[in-house]
Scaffold this motif. Structure first.
Motif, short mmCIF file in Angstrom:
data_model
loop_
_atom_site.label_atom_id
_atom_site.label_comp_id
_atom_site.label_asym_id
_atom_site.label_seq_id
_atom_site.Cartn_x
_atom_site.Cartn_y
_atom_site.Cartn_z
N TYR A 152 52.63 30.91 29.23
CA TYR A 152 52.60 30.45 30.62
C TYR A 152 53.94 30.69 31.29
CZ TYR A 152 51.90 27.24 34.58
OH TYR A 152 51.81 26.68 35.84
N MET A 198 44.58 27.71 36.17
CA MET A 198 44.22 28.99 36.80
C MET A 198 44.78 30.14 35.97
SD MET A 198 44.47 28.07 40.92
CE MET A 198 45.26 29.59 41.25
N GLU A 199 46.00 29.98 35.47
CA GLU A 199 46.60 31.02 34.65
C GLU A 199 45.90 31.12 33.29
OE1 GLU A 199 50.96 32.35 33.05
OE2 GLU A 199 50.80 31.63 35.11
N ILE A 239 42.73 30.55 32.73
CA ILE A 239 41.46 31.24 33.01
C ILE A 239 41.70 32.74 33.20
CG2 ILE A 239 39.60 31.47 34.72
CD1 ILE A 239 39.83 28.34 35.02
N GLU A 240 42.75 33.10 33.93
CA GLU A 240 43.08 34.52 34.12
C GLU A 240 43.41 35.20 32.79
OE1 GLU A 240 42.87 36.66 36.74
OE2 GLU A 240 41.78 34.97 37.61
N THR A 241 44.18 34.52 31.95
CA THR A 241 44.55 35.07 30.65
C THR A 241 43.30 35.28 29.79
OG1 THR A 241 46.71 33.99 30.75
CG2 THR A 241 45.94 34.67 28.57
N LYS A 278 40.26 35.79 30.85
CA LYS A 278 39.50 36.91 31.43
C LYS A 278 40.10 38.24 30.98
CE LYS A 278 37.80 34.85 35.72
NZ LYS A 278 37.99 34.80 37.18
N GLU A 279 41.43 38.34 31.01
CA GLU A 279 42.10 39.57 30.59
C GLU A 279 41.82 39.86 29.12
OE1 GLU A 279 46.27 39.28 31.52
OE2 GLU A 279 45.86 38.97 33.65
#
Length: 155
Positions: free
Chosen positions: A83, A139-140, A142-144, A146-147
């Motif tokens: 993070y 939010m970060e 969730i983005e991680t 997804k990646e």
């Protein structure tokens, strides 16, 4: 606590506090319940009744222990996803912990005002922290995720 021992829900959980990560949302709900329990013990703090004072001390210990567990859980996730605001977020956790310790010391030294200030601080800090810092953190996450999922699908 009121004269008829009615428990007051000082902080009412609302969906606007959800951050979208079920386990952390559940922990935040539990923190709200614990803070409400502490709030309900405020009336005890001015009593000379040892049983009532012990109830407040137990509620305070439960608060401190659960907050420590919760922060540790969040910080493990932050470390795992690298993070970008880990230091800033964990620093806020340390500052919070120190403030709780200071209020607890004041209470132990006989300050009844510290009790009221502590409970208000807990409410304000929790709700502000959840609405701002934790939502940003998740939010970060969730983005991680997804990646990582996209990377695994491309392999």
């Amino acid at each position: 606590m009121s004269e008829n021992n009615e428990k007051i829900e000082w902080i009412k959980w609302d969906d606007k506090y959800k951050i979208g990560y079920k386990r952390i949302d559940d922990q935040h709900k539990e923190l709200v319940n614990i803070i409400n329990g502490l709030y309900n013990c405020i009336g005890y703090s001015s009593s000379e009744d040892k049983k009532l004072k012990d109830a407040f001390k137990n509620a305070l210990k439960k608060t401190v222990d659960y907050v420590s567990y919760h922060f540790s859980y969040e910080e493990k996730i932050m470390t795992a996803i690298k993070y970008r605001k880990l230091l800033e977020h964990s620093s806020a956790h340390r500052e919070f912990t120190q403030t709780i310790y200071d209020y607890t010391q004041s209470y132990e030294n006989g300050s009844l005002e510290a009790v009221h200030n502590l409970v208000k601080y807990l409410r304000d800090w929790l709700l502000n922290h959840v609405l701002i810092a934790d939502k940003e953190f998740v939010m970060e996450v969730i983005e991680t995720l997804k990646e990582l999922s996209q990377q695994n699908n491309n392999e």
